[in-house]
Design a protein around this motif. Structure first.
Motif, PDB file in Angstrom:
ATOM      1  N   ILE A 176       0.855  -1.181   0.000  1.00 29.67           N
ATOM      2  CA  ILE A 176       0.000   0.000   0.000  1.00 29.67           C
ATOM      3  C   ILE A 176       0.890   1.229   0.000  1.00 29.67           C
ATOM      4  O   ILE A 176       1.926   1.260   0.665  1.00 29.67           O
ATOM      5  N   PHE A 215      -2.603   0.542  -4.398  1.00 35.02           N
ATOM      6  CA  PHE A 215      -2.275  -0.814  -3.971  1.00 35.02           C
ATOM      7  C   PHE A 215      -1.436  -1.483  -5.052  1.00 35.02           C
ATOM      8  O   PHE A 215      -1.641  -1.243  -6.254  1.00 35.02           O
ATOM      9  N   HIS A 236      -0.535  -2.613 -10.303  1.00 39.92           N
ATOM     10  CA  HIS A 236      -1.159  -1.693  -9.345  1.00 39.92           C
ATOM     11  C   HIS A 236      -2.671  -1.603  -9.558  1.00 39.92           C
ATOM     12  O   HIS A 236      -3.178  -1.891 -10.641  1.00 39.92           O
TER      13      HIS A 236
END
Length: 251
Positions: A176, A215, A236
């Motif tokens: 993250i 993320f 991502h």
């Protein structure tokens, strides 16, 4: 204060139950023959009765009654050396006035408390935005490798492989990244052999941060990155709201 104001105050005390038994019986008898008093009592009942539906009954502490009795006894006890013959009447009048002020103060406090409860009980709940989000992890125009679903209410997540498959000697690791977390991504954990991750991996992150975060899932040596940062190819994804069809993506 006018006579009508006094009558309205008496009606309020009757409804709130702050009159003593004798006064209450007198008012009950008067309302049968005095239409103004009866209308005022009815009006106070309509104002306050609906509010009591939202108030849970509370039993006073046993010592409360004892303190009240002690206070009244202290008021009834003549001062030493006082001229009781000449002062009896004035003391009774003063005590009566003090009692009436206490009764009316109690009535106002009770009414204010019920109004406050009603305001809090019937205040509309603030509008809440979508709480369910999904992220898709894919490279260019390829089929998604993973899908991530997040419930912000309890900060629970579920990662699901779509086309991704376990690789010999390699591990997938999830990350993250957000401005408030600093310049480097943080690991959320290494996916297990079934390409799953602990559902509570997001428990330490604020929901508002999660909405704006990036993320990532990277390919790492077996067991995860040896450096604490992504070392292999990564894909991502961003969270998109799914609770409201009219909602726009967070990014």
């Amino acid at each position: 204060m006018t006579d009508r104001d006094d009558l309205d105050m008496l009606a309020a005390e009757f409804v709130l139950g702050t009159l003593d038994a004798r006064e209450r019986a007198t008012v009950a008898a008067r309302r049968k023959s005095e239409s103004d008093l009866d209308e005022m009592i009815t009006a106070w009942e309509q104002r306050l009765t609906t509010l009591t539906d939202e108030v849970m009954p509370v039993t006073p502490a046993p010592e409360l009654y004892q303190r009240i009795e002690q206070h009244i006894d202290a008021l009834d006890t003549p001062r030493a050396g006082a001229n009781t013959d000449s002062d009896d009447k004035s003391n009774v009048i003063a005590l009566h006035k003090r009692l009436r002020r206490w009764q009316w103060s109690t009535a106002l406090a009770s009414a204010a408390a019920m109004v406050l409860v009603a305001v809090l009980a019937f205040q509309p709940a603030p509008e809440q935005g979508p709480q369910s989000f999904v992220a898709v992890f894919q490279q260019n125009d390829q089929q998604p490798a993973f899908m991530l679903s997040v419930d912000l209410t309890n900060r629970q997540m579920q990662i699901r492989p779509v086309t991704a498959e376990p690789m010999q000697g390699k591990s997938y690791q999830m990350w993250i990244k957000a401005d408030s977390l600093g310049p480097n991504p943080r690991s959320l954990g290494v996916l297990n052999d079934n390409l799953k991750l602990e559902r509570a991996a997001l428990r330490d992150y604020d929901p508002e941060l999660l909405k704006e975060a990036t993320f990532g899932i990277s390919v790492e040596p077996e067991g995860g990155s040896p450096t604490g940062q992504p070392t292999g190819p990564a894909i991502h994804g961003y969270l998109y709201p799914i609770a409201d069809e009219g909602s726009q993506p967070s990014h």
